[in-house]
Design a protein around this motif. Structure first.
Motif, PDB file in Angstrom:
ATOM      1  N   THR A 184       0.824  -1.204   0.000  1.00 39.43           N
ATOM      2  CA  THR A 184       0.000   0.000   0.000  1.00 39.43           C
ATOM      3  C   THR A 184       0.865   1.263   0.000  1.00 39.43           C
ATOM      4  OG1 THR A 184      -0.164  -0.136   2.422  1.00 39.43           O
ATOM      5  CG2 THR A 184      -1.950  -1.106   1.129  1.00 39.43           C
ATOM      6  N   ALA A 185       2.042   1.214   0.648  1.00 40.06           N
ATOM      7  CA  ALA A 185       2.938   2.367   0.633  1.00 40.06           C
ATOM      8  C   ALA A 185       3.516   2.596  -0.760  1.00 40.06           C
ATOM      9  CB  ALA A 185       4.057   2.175   1.652  1.00 40.06           C
ATOM     10  N   PHE A 186       3.854   1.505  -1.458  1.00 36.46           N
ATOM     11  CA  PHE A 186       4.331   1.633  -2.838  1.00 36.46           C
ATOM     12  C   PHE A 186       3.220   2.172  -3.734  1.00 36.46           C
ATOM     13  CE2 PHE A 186       4.722  -0.324  -7.073  1.00 36.46           C
ATOM     14  CZ  PHE A 186       5.925   0.244  -7.476  1.00 36.46           C
ATOM     15  N   TYR A 187       2.026   1.652  -3.560  1.00 37.75           N
ATOM     16  CA  TYR A 187       0.865   2.118  -4.315  1.00 37.75           C
ATOM     17  C   TYR A 187       0.626   3.612  -4.057  1.00 37.75           C
ATOM     18  CZ  TYR A 187      -4.193   2.941  -4.833  1.00 37.75           C
ATOM     19  OH  TYR A 187      -5.429   3.466  -5.122  1.00 37.75           O
ATOM     20  N   MET A 188       0.681   4.030  -2.785  1.00 40.34           N
ATOM     21  CA  MET A 188       0.478   5.431  -2.457  1.00 40.34           C
ATOM     22  C   MET A 188       1.560   6.310  -3.081  1.00 40.34           C
ATOM     23  SD  MET A 188       0.495   7.379   1.245  1.00 40.34           S
ATOM     24  CE  MET A 188       2.248   7.755   1.112  1.00 40.34           C
ATOM     25  N   SER A 189       2.808   5.828  -3.087  1.00 36.78           N
ATOM     26  CA  SER A 189       3.909   6.602  -3.649  1.00 36.78           C
ATOM     27  C   SER A 189       3.717   6.839  -5.146  1.00 36.78           C
ATOM     28  CB  SER A 189       5.242   5.889  -3.387  1.00 36.78           C
ATOM     29  OG  SER A 189       5.484   5.765  -2.005  1.00 36.78           O
ATOM     30  N   VAL A 190       3.355   5.796  -5.863  1.00 34.04           N
ATOM     31  CA  VAL A 190       3.163   5.924  -7.309  1.00 34.04           C
ATOM     32  C   VAL A 190       1.963   6.823  -7.620  1.00 34.04           C
ATOM     33  CG1 VAL A 190       2.614   4.677  -9.436  1.00 34.04           C
ATOM     34  CG2 VAL A 190       4.254   3.716  -7.806  1.00 34.04           C
ATOM     35  N   ILE A 191       0.857   6.607  -6.919  1.00 33.97           N
ATOM     36  CA  ILE A 191      -0.342   7.411  -7.149  1.00 33.97           C
ATOM     37  C   ILE A 191      -0.092   8.875  -6.792  1.00 33.97           C
ATOM     38  CG2 ILE A 191      -2.735   7.770  -6.394  1.00 33.97           C
ATOM     39  CD1 ILE A 191      -2.301   5.403  -8.282  1.00 33.97           C
ATOM     40  N   THR A 192       0.710   9.109  -5.770  1.00 34.26           N
ATOM     41  CA  THR A 192       1.021  10.487  -5.367  1.00 34.26           C
ATOM     42  C   THR A 192       1.903  11.178  -6.377  1.00 34.26           C
ATOM     43  OG1 THR A 192       0.825   9.947  -3.018  1.00 34.26           O
ATOM     44  CG2 THR A 192       2.100  11.902  -3.584  1.00 34.26           C
ATOM     45  N   LEU A 193       3.019  10.558  -6.746  1.00 35.86           N
ATOM     46  CA  LEU A 193       4.003  11.208  -7.604  1.00 35.86           C
ATOM     47  C   LEU A 193       3.534  11.352  -9.039  1.00 35.86           C
ATOM     48  CD1 LEU A 193       7.316   9.665  -6.223  1.00 35.86           C
ATOM     49  CD2 LEU A 193       6.090  11.719  -5.505  1.00 35.86           C
ATOM     50  N   THR A 194       2.553  10.574  -9.454  1.00 35.36           N
ATOM     51  CA  THR A 194       1.946  10.761 -10.773  1.00 35.36           C
ATOM     52  C   THR A 194       0.794  11.759 -10.718  1.00 35.36           C
ATOM     53  OG1 THR A 194       0.561   8.808 -10.376  1.00 35.36           O
ATOM     54  CG2 THR A 194       2.580   8.489 -11.656  1.00 35.36           C
ATOM     55  N   THR A 195       0.547  12.340  -9.545  1.00 36.40           N
ATOM     56  CA  THR A 195      -0.495  13.347  -9.276  1.00 36.40           C
ATOM     57  C   THR A 195      -1.898  12.820  -9.524  1.00 36.40           C
ATOM     58  OG1 THR A 195      -0.557  14.431 -11.455  1.00 36.40           O
ATOM     59  CG2 THR A 195       1.130  15.193  -9.907  1.00 36.40           C
ATOM     60  N   VAL A 196      -2.066  11.495  -9.492  1.00 38.69           N
ATOM     61  CA  VAL A 196      -3.413  10.927  -9.600  1.00 38.69           C
ATOM     62  C   VAL A 196      -4.191  11.221  -8.318  1.00 38.69           C
ATOM     63  CG1 VAL A 196      -4.750   8.800  -9.820  1.00 38.69           C
ATOM     64  CG2 VAL A 196      -2.718   9.154 -11.239  1.00 38.69           C
ATOM     65  N   GLY A 197      -3.564  10.911  -7.165  1.00 37.76           N
ATOM     66  CA  GLY A 197      -4.118  11.274  -5.870  1.00 37.76           C
ATOM     67  C   GLY A 197      -5.516  10.768  -5.591  1.00 37.76           C
ATOM     68  N   PHE A 198      -5.707   9.444  -5.561  1.00 39.41           N
ATOM     69  CA  PHE A 198      -7.029   8.892  -5.256  1.00 39.41           C
ATOM     70  C   PHE A 198      -7.508   9.311  -3.869  1.00 39.41           C
ATOM     71  CE2 PHE A 198      -6.015   5.372  -8.403  1.00 39.41           C
ATOM     72  CZ  PHE A 198      -6.905   5.860  -9.344  1.00 39.41           C
ATOM     73  N   GLY A 199      -6.596   9.336  -2.905  1.00 39.35           N
ATOM     74  CA  GLY A 199      -6.954   9.730  -1.555  1.00 39.35           C
ATOM     75  C   GLY A 199      -7.288   8.581  -0.637  1.00 39.35           C
ATOM     76  N   ASP A 200      -7.274   7.329  -1.158  1.00 33.32           N
ATOM     77  CA  ASP A 200      -7.555   6.193  -0.278  1.00 33.32           C
ATOM     78  C   ASP A 200      -6.404   5.929   0.674  1.00 33.32           C
ATOM     79  OD1 ASP A 200      -6.038   5.570  -2.465  1.00 33.32           O
ATOM     80  OD2 ASP A 200      -6.983   3.635  -2.866  1.00 33.32           O
ATOM     81  N   HIS A 201      -5.185   6.338   0.304  1.00 31.41           N
ATOM     82  CA  HIS A 201      -4.031   6.269   1.200  1.00 31.41           C
ATOM     83  C   HIS A 201      -3.285   7.596   1.120  1.00 31.41           C
ATOM     84  CE1 HIS A 201      -4.325   1.981   2.147  1.00 31.41           C
ATOM     85  NE2 HIS A 201      -4.617   1.783   0.860  1.00 31.41           N
ATOM     86  N   SER A 202      -2.941   8.146   2.276  1.00 25.43           N
ATOM     87  CA  SER A 202      -2.239   9.423   2.347  1.00 25.43           C
ATOM     88  C   SER A 202      -1.466   9.491   3.654  1.00 25.43           C
ATOM     89  CB  SER A 202      -3.227  10.586   2.251  1.00 25.43           C
ATOM     90  OG  SER A 202      -4.151  10.538   3.332  1.00 25.43           O
ATOM     91  N   PRO A 203      -0.486  10.399   3.757  1.00 27.76           N
ATOM     92  CA  PRO A 203       0.235  10.554   5.023  1.00 27.76           C
ATOM     93  C   PRO A 203      -0.715  10.915   6.164  1.00 27.76           C
ATOM     94  CG  PRO A 203       1.394  11.668   3.246  1.00 27.76           C
ATOM     95  CD  PRO A 203       0.074  11.261   2.691  1.00 27.76           C
ATOM     96  N   ARG A 204      -0.527  10.252   7.321  1.00 24.98           N
ATOM     97  CA  ARG A 204      -1.450  10.445   8.442  1.00 24.98           C
ATOM     98  C   ARG A 204      -0.785  11.062   9.665  1.00 24.98           C
ATOM     99  NH1 ARG A 204      -6.516  10.390   6.451  1.00 24.98           N
ATOM    100  NH2 ARG A 204      -6.814   8.632   5.023  1.00 24.98           N
TER     101      ARG A 204
END
Length: 272
Positions: free
Chosen positions: A159-179
């Motif tokens: 999930t951390a790898f998934y969040m990193s890729v989604i974040t850096l590609t600016t997709v930003g689903f929001g299901d995982h984020s820094p807490r």
């Protein structure tokens, strides 16, 4: 001026939305990078009205002031790796090696930011109760097991790898984020520089595919030119670089698919 606009946005979020400093800076960074996790949204009418103009202004200013600075930083880093790769190759200055070096360098920096996010958030935020507006009610953060049992936010390596890729590609689903507070502080430079590194890598990949297609077209064109040149020279009986009218007609027929015998018959004068 850019940092002044960031400070204005942070102050406005703190005053209009009641956010803490670190949370307000975290939200403004999402705006600048256009990531938009959705873990924090603007709820008050006055804050929404302010953000309508602020978002447009800060993005224009970021495009003018920040992007060239970040690209220059990336360029210096790429050149350093480029020089190291050239020393390994032993053939400096080749066009294909330069393109390969740029692709390798951009891939290297992109992976650094992806791995940084993956390692940090999977270890430091394996389970976290968060704080402030995003805090989990009745969550116990005294230990990992208690956090898991009380419904804390969970992250593992995947999930951390998934969040990193989604974040850096600016997709930003929001299901995982820094807490965590530390996680959001780290996220500010990580998102700013990581988005630039990801965009640069995607651009180099696109350029590499374009170069491959262009090289393929050039090989076809040069191959046809070489074939036609050899055919043109073979038509000259004298072996020179100029053709008679009959030889040129034969050359044109050969290009159209006629056989050599047919061409030679066309060259023969009519019988009396």
């Amino acid at each position: 001026m850019f940092f002044g606009m960031v400070a204005l946005g942070v102050a406005a979020m703190m005053y209009l939305e009641g956010l803490r400093f670190t949370t307000a800076l975290y939200v403004i960074t999402q705006i600048v990078t256009t990531i938009g996790y959705g873990d924090f949204t603007v709820t008050h009418d006055s804050a929404q009205f302010f953000c309508s103009f602020y978002v447009l202004s800060i993005l224009i200013l970021a495009a003018y002031a920040v992007n060239p600075w970040m690209e220059a930083l990336q360029k210096r880093n790429r050149e350093a790796i480029h020089q190291s790769l050239k020393s390994v190759e032993g053939v400096p200055g080749m066009q294909s090696s330069r393109r390969c070096n740029r692709l390798v360098a951009s891939t290297f920096f992109m992976l650094i930011f992806v791995l940084l996010g993956t390692v940090f958030y999977s270890t430091y935020e394996g389970c976290h109760c968060s704080y402030g507006r995003s805090a989990v009610p009745d969550c116990n953060s005294e230990s990992y097991n208690l956090c898991m049992k009380s419904g804390g936010y969970k992250k593992n390596w995947r999930t951390a790898f998934y969040m990193s890729v989604i974040t850096l590609t600016t997709v930003g689903f929001g299901d995982h984020s820094p807490r965590s507070q530390i996680g959001r502080i780290i996220a500010v430079p990580w998102m700013l520089f990581g988005v630039v590194a990801m965009a640069n890598w995607l651009n180099e990949v696109r350029n590499s595919f374009s170069d491959v297609r262009q090289a393929k077209k050039e090989r076809i064109i040069y191959g046809h030119k070489a074939e036609h040149k050899g055919m043109f020279e073979s038509m000259s009986i004298s072996g020179g670089s100029r053709l008679t009218k009959a030889e040129f007609r034969c050359y044109c027929l050969m290009r159209a698919g006629a056989s050599v015998g047919h061409c030679r018959r066309c060259e023969m004068p009519p019988s009396s």
